[in-house]
Every structure is written in C-alpha cells, then in structure tokens.
Write a protein that holds these residues in place. Structure first.
Motif, PDB file in Angstrom:
ATOM      1  N   ALA A   4       0.823  -1.213   0.000  1.00  0.00           N
ATOM      2  CA  ALA A   4       0.000   0.000   0.000  1.00  0.00           C
ATOM      3  C   ALA A   4       0.856   1.261   0.000  1.00  0.00           C
ATOM      4  O   ALA A   4       0.490   2.273  -0.617  1.00  0.00           O
ATOM      5  CB  ALA A   4      -0.932  -0.005   1.214  1.00  0.00           C
ATOM      6  N   ARG A   5       1.998   1.227   0.680  1.00  0.00           N
ATOM      7  CA  ARG A   5       2.890   2.384   0.653  1.00  0.00           C
ATOM      8  C   ARG A   5       3.350   2.689  -0.771  1.00  0.00           C
ATOM      9  O   ARG A   5       3.607   3.846  -1.127  1.00  0.00           O
ATOM     10  CB  ARG A   5       4.106   2.130   1.556  1.00  0.00           C
ATOM     11  CG  ARG A   5       3.835   2.140   3.040  1.00  0.00           C
ATOM     12  CD  ARG A   5       3.536   3.529   3.577  1.00  0.00           C
ATOM     13  NE  ARG A   5       4.623   4.474   3.350  1.00  0.00           N
ATOM     14  CZ  ARG A   5       5.605   4.710   4.212  1.00  0.00           C
ATOM     15  NH1 ARG A   5       5.647   4.046   5.370  1.00  0.00           N
ATOM     16  NH2 ARG A   5       6.540   5.603   3.937  1.00  0.00           N
ATOM     17  N   HIS A   6       3.430   1.673  -1.592  1.00  0.00           N
ATOM     18  CA  HIS A   6       3.838   1.865  -2.983  1.00  0.00           C
ATOM     19  C   HIS A   6       2.642   2.133  -3.894  1.00  0.00           C
ATOM     20  O   HIS A   6       2.653   3.078  -4.691  1.00  0.00           O
ATOM     21  CB  HIS A   6       4.579   0.618  -3.464  1.00  0.00           C
ATOM     22  CG  HIS A   6       4.975   0.665  -4.908  1.00  0.00           C
ATOM     23  ND1 HIS A   6       5.845   1.604  -5.418  1.00  0.00           N
ATOM     24  CD2 HIS A   6       4.611  -0.115  -5.968  1.00  0.00           C
ATOM     25  CE1 HIS A   6       6.017   1.399  -6.719  1.00  0.00           C
ATOM     26  NE2 HIS A   6       5.268   0.364  -7.072  1.00  0.00           N
ATOM     27  N   LEU A   7       1.596   1.324  -3.749  1.00  0.00           N
ATOM     28  CA  LEU A   7       0.475   1.397  -4.685  1.00  0.00           C
ATOM     29  C   LEU A   7      -0.447   2.583  -4.419  1.00  0.00           C
ATOM     30  O   LEU A   7      -1.044   3.127  -5.360  1.00  0.00           O
ATOM     31  CB  LEU A   7      -0.339   0.103  -4.621  1.00  0.00           C
ATOM     32  CG  LEU A   7       0.433  -1.202  -4.880  1.00  0.00           C
ATOM     33  CD1 LEU A   7      -0.488  -2.402  -4.715  1.00  0.00           C
ATOM     34  CD2 LEU A   7       1.067  -1.186  -6.265  1.00  0.00           C
ATOM     35  N   LEU A   8      -0.579   2.978  -3.165  1.00  0.00           N
ATOM     36  CA  LEU A   8      -1.498   4.065  -2.811  1.00  0.00           C
ATOM     37  C   LEU A   8      -0.789   5.343  -2.400  1.00  0.00           C
ATOM     38  O   LEU A   8      -1.351   6.431  -2.547  1.00  0.00           O
ATOM     39  CB  LEU A   8      -2.419   3.620  -1.667  1.00  0.00           C
ATOM     40  CG  LEU A   8      -3.329   2.421  -1.942  1.00  0.00           C
ATOM     41  CD1 LEU A   8      -4.121   2.067  -0.702  1.00  0.00           C
ATOM     42  CD2 LEU A   8      -4.260   2.687  -3.118  1.00  0.00           C
ATOM     43  N   LEU A   9       0.408   5.244  -1.867  1.00  0.00           N
ATOM     44  CA  LEU A   9       1.099   6.414  -1.317  1.00  0.00           C
ATOM     45  C   LEU A   9       2.430   6.686  -2.004  1.00  0.00           C
ATOM     46  O   LEU A   9       3.104   7.655  -1.652  1.00  0.00           O
ATOM     47  CB  LEU A   9       1.350   6.209   0.182  1.00  0.00           C
ATOM     48  CG  LEU A   9       0.090   6.043   1.039  1.00  0.00           C
ATOM     49  CD1 LEU A   9       0.459   5.528   2.424  1.00  0.00           C
ATOM     50  CD2 LEU A   9      -0.654   7.360   1.149  1.00  0.00           C
ATOM     51  N   GLY A  10       2.818   5.861  -2.963  1.00  0.00           N
ATOM     52  CA  GLY A  10       4.133   5.950  -3.594  1.00  0.00           C
ATOM     53  C   GLY A  10       4.159   6.905  -4.771  1.00  0.00           C
ATOM     54  O   GLY A  10       3.431   7.895  -4.789  1.00  0.00           O
TER      55      GLY A  10
END
Length: 568
Positions: free
Chosen positions: A154-160
């Motif tokens: 999620a840190r990559h897909l949503l917040l990255g």
C-alpha cells in the motif's frame, strides 16, 4: 522553541498502553493449552534440547505440519526470558502489537491520524483479535507478516511510488509463507490494484505497470525470503540420505499445502462459514457493517482506491479461505485489519450517530448481563452447564471461584453500561474489552490452567508412580508429554492406540517393577484396562486417563491385533 504535542499523540500512546494491558494481562500465569499451544511449545523445547532447528519433532516423530519460522521466533523469545511459561505467549503479543501499529500508521497516512487510531482500535476490540493475541497459535504471527506485506504494497500502490516498500512488502509475504503457507495472501492486493489501474481509479499513486524489472524484483523478494529456510532445509534433507527427512519434505511442501487446501481431511465447514465468523467473532466492528454499506457504495462510485483496495483485498482473502472445505475460525484473522482500514475514514462520523451508539450499548449490556447471569445461576444452583463443565474437565464439584469471577466481570460491565449510557458508547466498548480480557488473563485462565494444561494430571501421575519409575505414554497428547515429570517415554504420536499399546507393553514388561503406562481411555483399550484393574488418574482437556501396571495386564492383552478393534 518547544513543540506542543497533538492530542492525537496522547491518544496514540493511550491506545498503545491499553493494547499492551489487554493483550499482555495474564502472561506467565498459565501454561500452554490445547489444541495448538502444547504442540508448538513441545516442538520448540525439543529443538532446544536437540539443537536441530531445521527439522522439528513432536516426540520421536518429525513434525511436518508447519514451516519453522514461528518456532524460531518462539525459541528466540525463550532465549531472552528463559521461562517457557512466559516465552510461549510473547510471539503473539509482539505480532499483535505490530499489527495494530501497522494498521494505525497506514490509516494515518491514507486519511488522518484520527482515522488510523479508529482503525487500530476497531481491530483491538474485535473479539477474535484479542482472543488470538492471548494464545500461542501461529495465526497472530502470520497475520502480522500478511499485514506487513499489505502495508508495504500500500505504501507503494497508494502512497508511492516507493519501490523499496513494495519489495519489503513482498519480502514480508515470503516470511509469511515460511510461517504458515498462506502468508502470500498480502500479494492478492495486486489483483484489484491492476484492475483499478486499468479503470483509471483515483488514489493510486504508483506508476502504471511498466518497467517490468522492478515489478519482477517483488517476486525475487518473495523467493529470497522463502529461500532463507527452504534452500538450506532441502540441501540438508536431500544430501543427508535420511528417508525420514525426504518424507518430511514431501509432506510439508505438498500434502500440508496444496492437498490440505484442495482436499482438506478435517475441519470441514460450509462455504458461508467465514461470514458467520465475521458477523460474530469480529464484534463490535461487524455491527457497523450496515452503516458502512452506503459510504462504501459512494467510494465505489467515486473510484476511491484508498477505500476499495483494502476492502477488495479483504474480500479476496475471505474468498480464498471459503473455497477450501477445511476451515477454522482463526484462518480469516489476517483480513480483519484490511476491513478496519476500509472503514477507517468513516468510523469517526459513524460513532457520532445515535443508532450506532445504541447498538454498541446493547451489545455491551447483553454481554455483561449474560456473564452475570451465568455466574449467578451457577452460584445459587447446579445448572446443566455447570455440571457439564466441572465433570468434563475433572474439576471439583462446587468449586465456585470460576463463577464468582464471571459474576464479577458481568457486574462490572453492566455497572459501566448503566453509568456511561449510550452517549459514551466508545468508552463503554473500551471498558468491556478491558474487563473481558484482563478478567480472562488474570482470573479465569489461572483457575482453569491445572486441568486445561494437564499440569495437575501429570503431577498426580508422578506422585502415584514414584520419583524413579518410568512412565510410558499411550495414545498421548502433546500436553501430557510437555507437562511430564521425571523419566517418561512415548511410542510415536501418529501411530494408532493399539500400536502404541503393544510397544508400550513390550517396554514396560522389560522392567515391570519400575515401569508403568499412562493410557488414554479410548474404546480400543478400555477392555484391557478394565481387566487389568487400571487406576483412573483423572481428566485433562476432557479426556480420561488411567495408570496401569504391566504385571496386571492379562496375557491376551499384552499384544493386541493391530486392527483397531475394541477389546471385549
């Protein structure tokens, strides 16, 4: 210039202390209980004694049901505290606290600090989460690795974009695999993400799937984590020439994974089983689902990936476990934080609604009244449930400490409900959670421990047998071997009771003056036990046990046909 702490910082630390209290209360006050706790502790204890950390054993047999990472973590906790009674619950405690922090931090980053706090609180107060966190099963640990995997993705897909978090999430999924085979479930988040990316949803921060090399490194990270255990284990098993090690590899990698999922041989439940688990075991969060349906529909129309990526991943995890015929309620635990994250941005508003507060109030009041009624009924009379519990567990009749505890817990919850009223339903749920799980850990569990752990049984066996007498275990359970005192032997766990009896009789007859058998009173052996005048020792975990001297066993019972037929 001094900085002023946000009130949300204070609330976070209050939640952290509250979680430590709820989960940690009672550690060190009980021993491992079946079904799983004694098995895992026995496996790790034998690892310590043998020095073999690659091939776990249960007694004399290799234990191939689970990969070893959880056992290594349990062993590391024992290395720190050197006390099995404390160490065996530490992995679940630490993993559960880690899961709560990941839930909070992801909710904070996706929406707000307050939303993160509500998400973590919803997870902590769910009945199943607290119950599992206070038990030494693998599921809280694998839930942590799955949540860490989802957090990294999620840190990559949503917040990255943030490739390092993506790779770390994949690596965590690999660690989950060598904890319990289903640890890869965090990677299911890639399926709804790909669809949302294709449909141009909002809130997706990672670039479109290009640069295949970086995405492929995720698979490398998964394999690297699995390889930390798998490569050395395979090398040791295949190069050593031990057929038992090769059988261990076959059973663990194939039968206990693919076969167990596709054609489960126990714990059969209907396809909708986990819907019931979510509805009941995830209370009080599950009570809010009717109110969450509308904002989730609106988030769907708005194509909000921040809401629907965790919600879709929850649905996929639910579907994955539902497709297998073999089901246990704790399997679905890793999906709980994902559901809480999907609800997080709406919880603050929902908890202001009068209808929601009234439903939560009713839940707490009913639970408190139920506990109070059970305790009072057992104290003033002899209802069927009291007699069943006391006789089934071998407890002395009229032992009222358990019922006084239930009555006190129920009284405290009812009093809090009447004082706080629906307008303070959130504080009321927190109070219920504290009373329920602190009462369990500090008062209920210690009272049940002697019987549930088989500690009292094995103490009585040693008293009857004498300090130097060898005790052979027949049709034994893991807790009897774990709690055994003095010289003790066993004759294989997976073998039939008749096979164990025959080997046990041969062993006992070799030195009949200094050896006895502790035998589970199964149908196949009851005839021989009766004719030998076996002494009934007691009941542990709802199982009756007898102590038998080999000299008293008749000649026709000293070697039984291995058909499993009952002896007349």
């Amino acid at each position: 210039m001094a900085t002023t702490k946000s009130p949300y910082d204070r609330e976070f630390w209050l939640l952290a202390v509250f979680a430590l209290l709820v989960i940690g209360a009672g550690i060190g006050l009980r021993h491992p209980w079946p079904a799983d706790e004694p098995r895992f502790v026995l496996v790790v204890k034998q690892m310590w004694e043998s020095g073999d950390w690659w091939f776990p054993r249960r007694g004399q047999e290799l234990y191939s049901d689970k990969p070893p990472l959880y056992f290594w973590l349990l062993g590391a906790c024992y290395a720190l505290v050197r006390n099995w009674t404390v160490a065996f619950l530490l992995p679940s405690l630490l993993a559960s606290l880690g899961t709560l922090w990941l839930t909070f931090d992801l909710g904070r980053r996706l929406w707000s600090r307050r939303a993160g706090l509500w998400a973590a609180a919803a997870v902590l107060c769910a009945f199943q989460f607290a119950y599992q966190a206070k038990h030494a099963q693998i599921d809280p640990t694998v839930a942590f690795f799955i949540m860490l995997g989802f957090y990294g993705l999620a840190r990559h897909l949503l917040l990255g974009p943030h490739w390092r978090w993506f790779w770390l999430g994949c690596f965590a999924a690999g660690l989950g695999v060598i904890t319990k085979g289903v640890g890869f479930l965090a990677l299911l988040a890639l399926l709804p993400y790909a669809w949302m990316r294709w449909r141009s949803w909002q809130g997706l921060a990672a670039p479109a799937p290009r640069g295949a090399g970086r995405w492929a490194l995720g698979a490398v990270a998964v394999l690297a984590a699995v390889g930390l255990w798998l490569v050395p284990m395979l090398w040791l098993a295949l190069s050593g020439g031990d057929p038992a090690h090769r059988a261990y590899v076959d059973d663990l990698l194939f039968r206990q994974t693919a076969t167990r999922y596709a054609d489960a041989w126990h714990h059969h439940e209907p396809a909708w089983y986990f819907l019931r688990v979510v509805a009941v075991s995830w209370l009080p969060l599950s009570l809010l689902l009717p109110w969450l349906a509308r904002p989730w529909r609106e988030a769907w129309r708005a194509r909000d990936g921040r809401v629907w990526l965790p919600l879709a991943t929850f649905a996929l995890v639910l579907l994955f476990f539902s497709l297998s015929s073999g089901k246990r309620d704790m399997y679905i635990l890793p999906a709980l934080p994902m559901l809480a994250l999907a609800a997080a941005p709406y919880l603050d508003g929902l908890l202001e609604r009068r209808g929601v507060r009234r439903v939560l109030f009713a839940l707490v009041l009913l639970l408190g009244a139920g506990l109070l009624a059970l305790g009072v009924a057992a104290l003033v009379g002899e209802p069927g449930f009291e007699l069943k519990l006391e006789t089934g567990r071998g407890m002395p009749l009229g032992q009222d400490g358990l019922w006084w505890t239930l009555a006190a817990m129920g009284s405290a919850i009812v009093a809090a409900a009447l004082w706080l009223q629906p307008r303070r339903a959130v504080a009321l749920v927190a109070g219920m959670t504290a009373v329920l799980w602190c009462g369990w850990g500090l008062a209920l569990a210690p009272q049940l421990d002697g019987e549930s752990s088989s500690r009292d049984l094995m103490h009585e066996v040693r008293e009857l047998a004498g300090p130097g007498t060898g005790v052979g275990l027949v049709a034994w359970s893991e807790q009897t071997l774990l709690q055994a005192q003095g010289p003790t032997v066993e004759f294989g766990f997976k073998r039939t009771p008749v096979q164990q009896w025959n080997d046990g009789m041969a062993w006992a007859l070799a030195a009949p003056d200094s050896r006895v058998l502790l035998v589970l009173e199964v149908d196949e052996l009851k005839g021989c036990l009766r004719r030998a005048g076996a002494r009934h020792v007691g009941v542990a975990s709802r199982r009756a046990w007898s102590l038998v001297s080999p000299r008293e066993v008749t000649a026709d019972c000293r070697s039984l046909p291995e058909t499993g037929a009952a002896v007349p």
